[in-house]
Design a protein around this motif. Structure first.
Motif, short mmCIF file in Angstrom:
data_model
loop_
_atom_site.label_atom_id
_atom_site.label_comp_id
_atom_site.label_asym_id
_atom_site.label_seq_id
_atom_site.Cartn_x
_atom_site.Cartn_y
_atom_site.Cartn_z
N ALA A 105 0.81 -1.22 0.00
CA ALA A 105 0.00 0.00 0.00
C ALA A 105 0.85 1.27 0.00
CB ALA A 105 -0.95 0.00 1.20
N ARG A 106 1.86 1.32 0.81
CA ARG A 106 2.63 2.57 0.94
C ARG A 106 3.35 2.92 -0.35
NH1 ARG A 106 6.76 4.00 5.91
NH2 ARG A 106 7.53 5.98 5.09
N MET A 107 3.98 1.95 -1.01
CA MET A 107 4.74 2.23 -2.22
C MET A 107 3.87 2.22 -3.47
SD MET A 107 8.19 -0.03 -1.42
CE MET A 107 9.00 0.37 -2.97
N ALA A 108 3.00 1.22 -3.60
CA ALA A 108 2.25 1.04 -4.85
C ALA A 108 1.24 2.15 -5.09
CB ALA A 108 1.55 -0.32 -4.84
N LEU A 109 0.69 2.72 -4.02
CA LEU A 109 -0.26 3.81 -4.20
C LEU A 109 0.40 5.04 -4.79
CD1 LEU A 109 -2.38 3.45 -0.94
CD2 LEU A 109 -3.18 3.07 -3.29
N GLU A 110 1.74 5.12 -4.69
CA GLU A 110 2.49 6.24 -5.27
C GLU A 110 3.19 5.86 -6.57
OE1 GLU A 110 2.30 9.25 -3.95
OE2 GLU A 110 0.99 8.46 -2.38
N ALA A 111 3.04 4.63 -7.02
CA ALA A 111 3.74 4.18 -8.22
C ALA A 111 3.26 4.92 -9.47
CB ALA A 111 3.54 2.67 -8.41
N ASP A 112 4.19 5.22 -10.35
CA ASP A 112 3.88 5.92 -11.60
C ASP A 112 3.44 4.92 -12.66
OD1 ASP A 112 3.62 7.81 -13.57
OD2 ASP A 112 5.77 7.93 -14.01
N VAL A 113 2.23 4.41 -12.48
CA VAL A 113 1.62 3.47 -13.42
C VAL A 113 0.16 3.87 -13.62
CG1 VAL A 113 3.15 1.55 -12.78
CG2 VAL A 113 0.97 1.86 -11.58
N PRO A 114 -0.46 3.48 -14.73
CA PRO A 114 -1.87 3.81 -14.93
C PRO A 114 -2.75 3.21 -13.84
CG PRO A 114 -0.87 3.08 -16.99
CD PRO A 114 0.13 2.79 -15.90
N ALA A 115 -3.71 3.98 -13.39
CA ALA A 115 -4.64 3.50 -12.36
C ALA A 115 -5.84 2.87 -13.05
CB ALA A 115 -5.07 4.64 -11.45
N SER A 116 -5.66 1.65 -13.53
CA SER A 116 -6.73 0.95 -14.24
C SER A 116 -6.52 -0.55 -14.06
CB SER A 116 -6.72 1.30 -15.73
OG SER A 116 -5.72 0.59 -16.42
N TRP A 117 -7.49 -1.34 -14.54
CA TRP A 117 -7.38 -2.80 -14.44
C TRP A 117 -6.34 -3.35 -15.42
CZ3 TRP A 117 -8.83 -5.19 -10.31
CH2 TRP A 117 -9.94 -4.75 -9.57
N ASP A 118 -5.79 -2.50 -16.31
CA ASP A 118 -4.67 -2.94 -17.15
C ASP A 118 -3.41 -3.14 -16.32
OD1 ASP A 118 -6.17 -2.98 -19.43
OD2 ASP A 118 -5.42 -1.08 -20.23
N VAL A 119 -3.39 -2.57 -15.14
CA VAL A 119 -2.27 -2.71 -14.21
C VAL A 119 -2.75 -3.49 -13.00
CG1 VAL A 119 -0.63 -1.50 -12.71
CG2 VAL A 119 -1.18 -0.57 -14.97
N THR A 120 -2.31 -4.72 -12.89
CA THR A 120 -2.68 -5.55 -11.75
C THR A 120 -1.44 -5.82 -10.90
OG1 THR A 120 -2.27 -7.68 -12.84
CG2 THR A 120 -4.43 -6.66 -13.21
N SER A 121 -1.56 -6.76 -10.01
CA SER A 121 -0.42 -7.11 -9.15
C SER A 121 0.77 -7.62 -9.96
CB SER A 121 -0.84 -8.15 -8.11
OG SER A 121 -1.47 -9.26 -8.72
N ASP A 122 0.55 -8.12 -11.18
CA ASP A 122 1.67 -8.53 -12.04
C ASP A 122 2.59 -7.35 -12.33
OD1 ASP A 122 0.85 -11.22 -12.27
OD2 ASP A 122 -0.44 -10.75 -13.97
N SER A 123 2.00 -6.29 -12.88
CA SER A 123 2.80 -5.11 -13.21
C SER A 123 3.38 -4.46 -11.97
CB SER A 123 1.96 -4.09 -13.99
OG SER A 123 1.85 -4.45 -15.35
#
Length: 198
Positions: A105-123
């Protein structure tokens, strides 16, 4: 001084959480030098169902799915208390000798990735591998794995999310897919990386 093994990020697919194979995976590997990333599993499925029912936006669903990953990570940490739950790069560095489980939660919520279902736990797992400078990112799936180490074809087959090939193109480490939730194949992937570094 004994040389530390190269760092691997190992993503355990959420579909494994309903299968007996999960216990075997957790027990079979020494997880030396590894960071475990948990998929959202049934917790992420609840987010998907809630979005369908209530109609909130993908950005909100993305944040909720990351919290679903956090719940899965806490479950795995309870199952493997020898692996240290980590939420920051500094915590990962301190846990390097024993292995870790990512609390995202702490790091991934700030990750520079699209906020969509195209980005899951894999990415997000591959994003973590890039962030930590890991030598390898391994994705463990319940489905059979193709022989080719080709993230683009994995995405086309629905084995990983659509955004993962974008991250893989800028990742300098090795990306591997382990199919059929095979503890033996996972151990071989981790052992093989250590042998190549020796």
């Amino acid at each position: 001084m004994k040389r530390r093994p190269p760092l691997s990020v190992v993503k355990l697919g959420g579909s494994l959480f309903e299968a007996d194979a999960l216990d075997a995976l957790l027990d079979a590997s020494a997880w030396r030098g590894a960071v475990v990333v948990a998929g959202g599993g049934p917790f992420a499925d609840t987010v998907r169902a809630a979005q369908t029912r209530r109609g909130f936006d993908d950005a909100t669903a993305h944040r909720m799915a990351i919290l679903a990953m956090e719940q899965s990570a806490l479950m795995l940490a309870a199952r493997r208390p020898d692996l240290r739950p980590c939420a920051t790069p500094e915590a990962f560095a301190a846990a390097r000798s024993r292995g870790a489980i990512w609390l995202p939660a702490r790091m991934a919520l700030e990750a520079d990735v699209p906020a969509s279902w195209d980005v899951t736990s894999d990415s997000l797992a591959l994003w973590l591998a890039i962030t930590l400078g890991a030598a390898q990112a391994v994705f463990v799936k319940a489905a059979p794995a193709p022989a080719a180490e080709d993230p683009e074809s994995w995405a086309q087959a629905g084995l990983v999310d659509p955004y993962l090939p974008v991250l893989a193109a800028r990742y300098e480490g090795r990306v591997a897919l382990v199919g059929d939730a095979s503890p033996t194949a996972l151990d071989q992937a981790l052992d093989g990386l250590e042998r190549r570094a020796a």
